[in-house]
Design a protein around this motif. Sequence first.
Motif, PDB file in Angstrom:
ATOM      1  N   UNK A  53     -17.608 -33.887  29.294  1.00  0.00           N
ATOM      2  CA  UNK A  53     -16.370 -34.173  28.561  1.00  0.00           C
ATOM      3  C   UNK A  53     -15.158 -33.407  29.084  1.00  0.00           C
ATOM      4  N   UNK A  54     -15.354 -32.566  30.112  1.00  0.00           N
ATOM      5  CA  UNK A  54     -14.203 -31.884  30.720  1.00  0.00           C
ATOM      6  C   UNK A  54     -14.105 -32.188  32.214  1.00  0.00           C
ATOM      7  N   UNK A  55     -14.791 -33.238  32.658  1.00  0.00           N
ATOM      8  CA  UNK A  55     -14.860 -33.548  34.081  1.00  0.00           C
ATOM      9  C   UNK A  55     -13.598 -34.246  34.594  1.00  0.00           C
ATOM     10  N   UNK A  56     -12.501 -33.541  34.567  1.00  0.00           N
ATOM     11  CA  UNK A  56     -11.280 -33.976  35.223  1.00  0.00           C
ATOM     12  C   UNK A  56     -10.848 -35.383  34.872  1.00  0.00           C
ATOM     13  N   UNK A  57     -10.462 -36.144  35.911  1.00  0.00           N
ATOM     14  CA  UNK A  57      -9.965 -37.489  35.705  1.00  0.00           C
ATOM     15  C   UNK A  57     -10.996 -38.430  35.109  1.00  0.00           C
ATOM     16  N   UNK A  58     -12.259 -38.232  35.443  1.00  0.00           N
ATOM     17  CA  UNK A  58     -13.310 -39.088  34.879  1.00  0.00           C
ATOM     18  C   UNK A  58     -13.365 -38.950  33.360  1.00  0.00           C
ATOM     19  N   UNK A  59     -13.324 -37.721  32.891  1.00  0.00           N
ATOM     20  CA  UNK A  59     -13.367 -37.484  31.448  1.00  0.00           C
ATOM     21  C   UNK A  59     -12.065 -37.891  30.777  1.00  0.00           C
ATOM     22  N   UNK A  60     -10.943 -37.578  31.431  1.00  0.00           N
ATOM     23  CA  UNK A  60      -9.645 -37.862  30.825  1.00  0.00           C
ATOM     24  C   UNK A  60      -9.423 -39.368  30.684  1.00  0.00           C
TER      25      UNK A  60
ATOM     26  N   UNK B 102     -12.231 -46.905  40.045  1.00  0.00           N
ATOM     27  CA  UNK B 102     -10.887 -46.697  40.584  1.00  0.00           C
ATOM     28  C   UNK B 102      -9.831 -47.087  39.557  1.00  0.00           C
ATOM     29  N   UNK B 103     -10.048 -48.187  38.837  1.00  0.00           N
ATOM     30  CA  UNK B 103      -9.105 -48.601  37.804  1.00  0.00           C
ATOM     31  C   UNK B 103      -9.027 -47.564  36.690  1.00  0.00           C
TER      32      UNK B 103
END
Length: 343
Positions: A147-154, A203-204
């Motif tokens: 839940x804090x994994x950078x862009x993936x989580x955000x 990517x999207x």
Amino acid sequence: MNYILAIDQGGSHTRAAVSDIKGNILSYHCVNGACHSIDGLELSMQMIRKASEFVIKKAGLKLSNIDLIYSGMTGADFQYEYDLLHESIANLNICPNIVVNNDSIIALRGGTLNAYGAIVNAGTGVNCAIISPFGEEFIYQYYAQDDIQGGSALSKKILNTIYNAETFRIPPTNLTELVLKHLGFIDVDSLLMADVENKISRIQRLSIVPLVFDAANRGDKASITLIKQMAKAFAGLVQGGVRKFRMEEVAFEVVISGGIFKGKGSILIDTFTDEVKLVAPNASIVNAIYEPIIGAVLLGIEHIGFEINNEILQNIDNSAKNFGLTRNKNLENPKLNLFKQQI
């Protein structure tokens, strides 16, 4: 002349550079990113091969001219992964002399001249490394939760915020209009359906992350909340390392690196700074002056056995500027304590 092939592979980009031992970067290239544990080992190696062959040819060299491959790799966490990545890079038959390190270490080396400190590298994912004044080292690796994994989580949090607003669990948010327009959906129902059916590509998903910074800068409360939550989570990683090595009273630099920290506005960095200083009041938050690939070059030069001197630092600095590998042009936060290159 010794030549180093430096590699920086993250989820968003795979970067390669060829440098001589004096810090002169002869060529640089960037292709798509990959992580062996997410995208597969085959794709990870394909990207490394593609970037490497390009820079070696661009530098006017042959494979036999490369004396060392120094790589910083996302997903290099457990020992078996280091061994696997080392073997896989060796199978590319570029150079037999290979070093595999975690990408957070090359990011730290490219961000500070100090022998100790901390790095938060937040791009597609996130990692944090801390080195104590006594040389003790800790890399978070899988201890940094999903839940804090950078862009993936955000990106997931952005979509969930839109869904919560649509169902009146939170007030309306500007993210709804921005994301629908960006991804080309007519309404939230269509967005949700595509999400459930896994028709929104990775990517999207990552492409909507900058929108949360745009919305926050316009005063969108939901977006501000998301950014502050992420900043506090990143700061928590540093706080844990500070407590682990009892560095509460130590003056050290916390290097911030990765695409997330390039987001518009100062909310992320302001919040991150304030939270870190709650535990480490003498810490200085610094933006990495160089992209992590420069850290791989420096570590490669040191690995071959050459001490980093003023000439090398000057050559590195000139090369980084020539290839657009400096990061300080992205700074917007006046509170940020800039890294000062001591040449």
